[in-house]
Design a protein around this motif. Sequence first.
Motif, PDB file in Angstrom:
ATOM      1  N   PRO A 882       9.865  -0.878  10.013  1.00 50.46           N
ATOM      2  CA  PRO A 882       9.395  -2.012   9.210  1.00 50.46           C
ATOM      3  C   PRO A 882      10.419  -3.134   9.171  1.00 50.46           C
ATOM      4  O   PRO A 882      11.634  -2.902   9.195  1.00 50.46           O
ATOM      5  CB  PRO A 882       9.194  -1.405   7.825  1.00 50.46           C
ATOM      6  N   SER A 883       9.927  -4.336   9.137  1.00 54.21           N
ATOM      7  CA  SER A 883      10.812  -5.491   9.085  1.00 54.21           C
ATOM      8  C   SER A 883      11.587  -5.500   7.767  1.00 54.21           C
ATOM      9  O   SER A 883      11.088  -5.111   6.707  1.00 54.21           O
ATOM     10  CB  SER A 883       9.999  -6.787   9.209  1.00 54.21           C
ATOM     11  N   CYS A 886       9.891  -7.391   5.012  1.00 52.69           N
ATOM     12  CA  CYS A 886       8.622  -6.949   4.442  1.00 52.69           C
ATOM     13  C   CYS A 886       8.859  -6.377   3.052  1.00 52.69           C
ATOM     14  O   CYS A 886       9.803  -5.604   2.832  1.00 52.69           O
ATOM     15  CB  CYS A 886       7.972  -5.887   5.312  1.00 52.69           C
ATOM     16  N   SER A 889       5.694  -1.411  -0.235  1.00 47.71           N
ATOM     17  CA  SER A 889       4.410  -1.188  -0.892  1.00 47.71           C
ATOM     18  C   SER A 889       4.594  -0.244  -2.062  1.00 47.71           C
ATOM     19  O   SER A 889       5.430   0.660  -2.034  1.00 47.71           O
ATOM     20  CB  SER A 889       3.402  -0.603   0.090  1.00 47.71           C
ATOM     21  N   PHE A 897       4.099   1.089   5.594  1.00 36.86           N
ATOM     22  CA  PHE A 897       3.939  -0.328   5.321  1.00 36.86           C
ATOM     23  C   PHE A 897       4.824  -1.153   6.252  1.00 36.86           C
ATOM     24  O   PHE A 897       6.026  -0.924   6.365  1.00 36.86           O
ATOM     25  CB  PHE A 897       4.308  -0.628   3.865  1.00 36.86           C
ATOM     26  N   GLY A 898       4.202  -2.074   6.950  1.00 37.43           N
ATOM     27  CA  GLY A 898       4.945  -2.958   7.843  1.00 37.43           C
ATOM     28  C   GLY A 898       5.199  -2.399   9.222  1.00 37.43           C
ATOM     29  O   GLY A 898       5.778  -3.082  10.067  1.00 37.43           O
ATOM     30  N   GLN A 899       4.798  -1.161   9.492  1.00 39.35           N
ATOM     31  CA  GLN A 899       5.031  -0.567  10.803  1.00 39.35           C
ATOM     32  C   GLN A 899       4.072  -1.169  11.825  1.00 39.35           C
ATOM     33  O   GLN A 899       2.906  -1.438  11.519  1.00 39.35           O
ATOM     34  CB  GLN A 899       4.795   0.952  10.738  1.00 39.35           C
ATOM     35  N   CYS A 900       4.532  -1.360  13.044  1.00 38.78           N
ATOM     36  CA  CYS A 900       3.674  -1.837  14.126  1.00 38.78           C
ATOM     37  C   CYS A 900       3.980  -1.048  15.394  1.00 38.78           C
ATOM     38  O   CYS A 900       5.093  -0.564  15.584  1.00 38.78           O
ATOM     39  CB  CYS A 900       3.868  -3.337  14.367  1.00 38.78           C
TER      40      CYS A 900
END
Length: 926
Positions: A882-883, A886, A889, A897-900
């Motif tokens: 995650p960034s 970000c 959550s 949360f925020g993972q891509c």
Amino acid sequence: MADRSHEVASLEGEIMSSSVAAAAASTPVLLEVGFGCCDGEKIVEAGTLSSEDWKGLVAEVENLRIGLIFRVNKELLVKQSTYFRSIFSNFREAGYERIMVKWDTPTIFMLLQCMHGFNLSLSSSMVAPLLQGAVFFGVESAISACEDWVASMFHTGSNQSNDNTLVCLPSIWTTASDTGVTSIMEHCAKGLAINFAEAVLWEGFVDIPFLLLWACVDHPELTVHSEMQLCNALLRWYENQTEELRLAELTKHLCEGYTSIFKKIQLSLLPIEFILGRLVPKYPLEIFEVGTRGEESLSAANILEYCFASILKSPLEFLQKSWVGKPAIRLTRHSQEVDLSGCQQVTGPLLFWSSAACNLLSKPSRKSNPLFPHKPLWPDIPCFENLKTFTLSRCWRIQEEDLCEWLAAACPKLLILRLQDCPQLAISIYTSLSACCPLLEVLDLSVTEEIVEMKGAVTVQKSQVLVVYPVTHGSYNKSDGLPNLKELSLRGRSELSDGMFNSLGYKCPALQAVDISGCSQLTDSGIATFLNLYPNCFKDFRAAGTSFGPASSRALLHAVPVDVASTSKNHALQTLDLDKCFDLLHLNLRETQVSGRAVTHIMAKNSRLKVLNTRGCTQMATNNLELQCDGQSFQLEEVIMGWGLSDSSFKSMGLGSCRLQSLTVGVGGTVSNTTLRSLSHISSTFKHISLCFQVISDEGMMSMLQELKGLHTLELRHCLGQISRESIRMFKGGCGLNLTCLRLERVTPWMEDSDVLLLSSTCPGLCRLSFVGCHCLTSDSLRIIASKWHGLYELKLEDCYQITMDGASCLLLGCQALQVLHLRHTGKGLSGSFIQDSSMHLPLLQKLALDTCDSVEKLFNKPTNTRYSALRVVQIARCHQPSLFCLPSTRANHHYFGQCHKDTIVLEWNTCGLKRRFVNERLCFS
């Protein structure tokens, strides 16, 4: 003295009766065969009739409506019939010159023929009445004629009679049972046993008497294609019996009733997916015989231990203790086809020891191993001369050397060999088969295709890495190949190279049909070189997902030679005219640039089209499919469309009035709720609905689910609209009981554990299940899935953030029929050894998709023993962290949360070893 007087009186009576009989036998008697209302009568001298005269009598009498009277010698009647012997000795008819015989006229004619020494020309419909009459009148020669006919007609192994003898077999058996002719009862049971594979296809199979079925299944010559075919037949028979008949049979015959016949089934030789998908949801496993574990209860949780452990650890001991006197695999001298598909229990020892137990008249003695002299000698087994087709699909435990040796000894005249999804068997097995089965005409070595790399669909990020494991082969008898082979399938064999392919071409000169779809290593020139070995002889050639290109096209059509050496070939193709010469039934144009106008043109000329697939054809949107029927009716049963499909095209294609059974609407297509609601009026047999990126509503869904009670598949993917819990509840009164596939992907984010519990009771027969984007599900839902749906062979759980927080061990114990398992972003509770654990506990698992985000150890270890398991493909998705910018959550899914997505590791095993790839896309099985 009283007793002595009685004996003297009896003796005097017998002497007087004998005297009367002797006197009566010296004169002829008239036998009157009545026809009711007659216009006259005709006297026939029976002793002067020829064989042809007997055949014409019935037709003559029926046409002229006259009574027929036979003049027969009394001595002949007394000698040939116990009935006439009795009435001429002890009854008043002894002095009559004319006797009325009230019985079925054709039967009396046949009985008189037998008495006069003529051979009868019987049909199946005549045997039961003749037997009944023969027993009543006591004509032994007629009883023998019936017995000889039954013995000859039902013991051929393939029913050759034109009068459908199997249809009349139950009535013959019932008559024999009622009259006490046990020899004919035995012949009927044997005949049904030998012809069982054909009998199960007969509609009247469900009316076979219970005791006849019992005797048939218990017969040593029972001939079936597989244990599953036998089990399915018995289940069909049982489910068609009324409760009244079951109760009557319960008190009349066996204390356990009809279910006692299921103890004849060898549960250990049924495919696991069949046991868990067909038997467990409807029947208690206690009704089946479980061999050495007869005292213990057998449940879905320990079914694998029973089916596998005993056979794998000590096959000989298992066969000796559990099936004394019975072959584990049902093979007889009449067997023409054997299908062991899905029986992962099958090993080399099991094949040999079960074949050695078969009850055949002769067994050849083999003093040496012809193919593999270095191996120990197996037990002597019979040669099954009639066996022509052998199927061993999805049986990855059988080893190549054992299989080839068994084929050489057991079925040297084999014509068809199907070895689909047996990745442990190398392509080079055909060199051994040339010595084992020299007459082989069809060979299927295909495996399930995994990933077909299409341009623009999958981008390879890094170079392919091939880790090769050593593959040991026996001392094969290299010969000239398979000269009679006509059909060959190598579909999905990614290890097939140009050299192997061309070498195979030289060794199989008679090929007419080849399937190399998905063989990604083949080049255009390699395929062309192979095709040039077969001038103008191919009837079927399939090469989807390969490098088939211009050179291959020219070689296939033999328009332009590939090299100078081929210029001397005679090209038979002179004219190619395809206009109106095709009558298409299946049209698959998926992922092409075809326009709606072109499809309209094709459909206008093919009114018998049944399957239309234009999914992914983007050009259909600019040139819609608008077909003017002009009174023309279509027979479409399956439609798969996206771009270009709308309510107007739905009507213009006549889909509202055809026999549509399956509708798949993908990206680019638009179908309204009004059209969906009308599906129930289109066809009462509608079975499949798949909607992707559609706007749907509660009203449309509830109406559809309520009306389409025969629905088997429901797929809702990425659909927009309001779908509430009320739609889920409609399964209870609608299609739930028949549903086998349910996919709810990003359409029910509100779903909770209670909803999964409701679905488990309303949809008990699910085999494929997919929940995506159901954020509220917890580990309780996973336990519900594992305990309620034992027959699942495909499960997809994605973005269900908490469902595997406690791990997934319950799946490994409860869903042991799984073949495809997809777990991504489902909870950080999976161990690093999950791949290894899955391959050990799920013996049918072929595909596994995971995400490192769900691993407790942030990685998954590579399995070490996949060469001896069914696992072929593993996909491991990896995400970027995650960034830092970000915001975290506050929900339970904060871990994701925020993972891509970063990339996907693809591990694929074949006979050559491990192939590893890194791709950018987030791949999934479809």
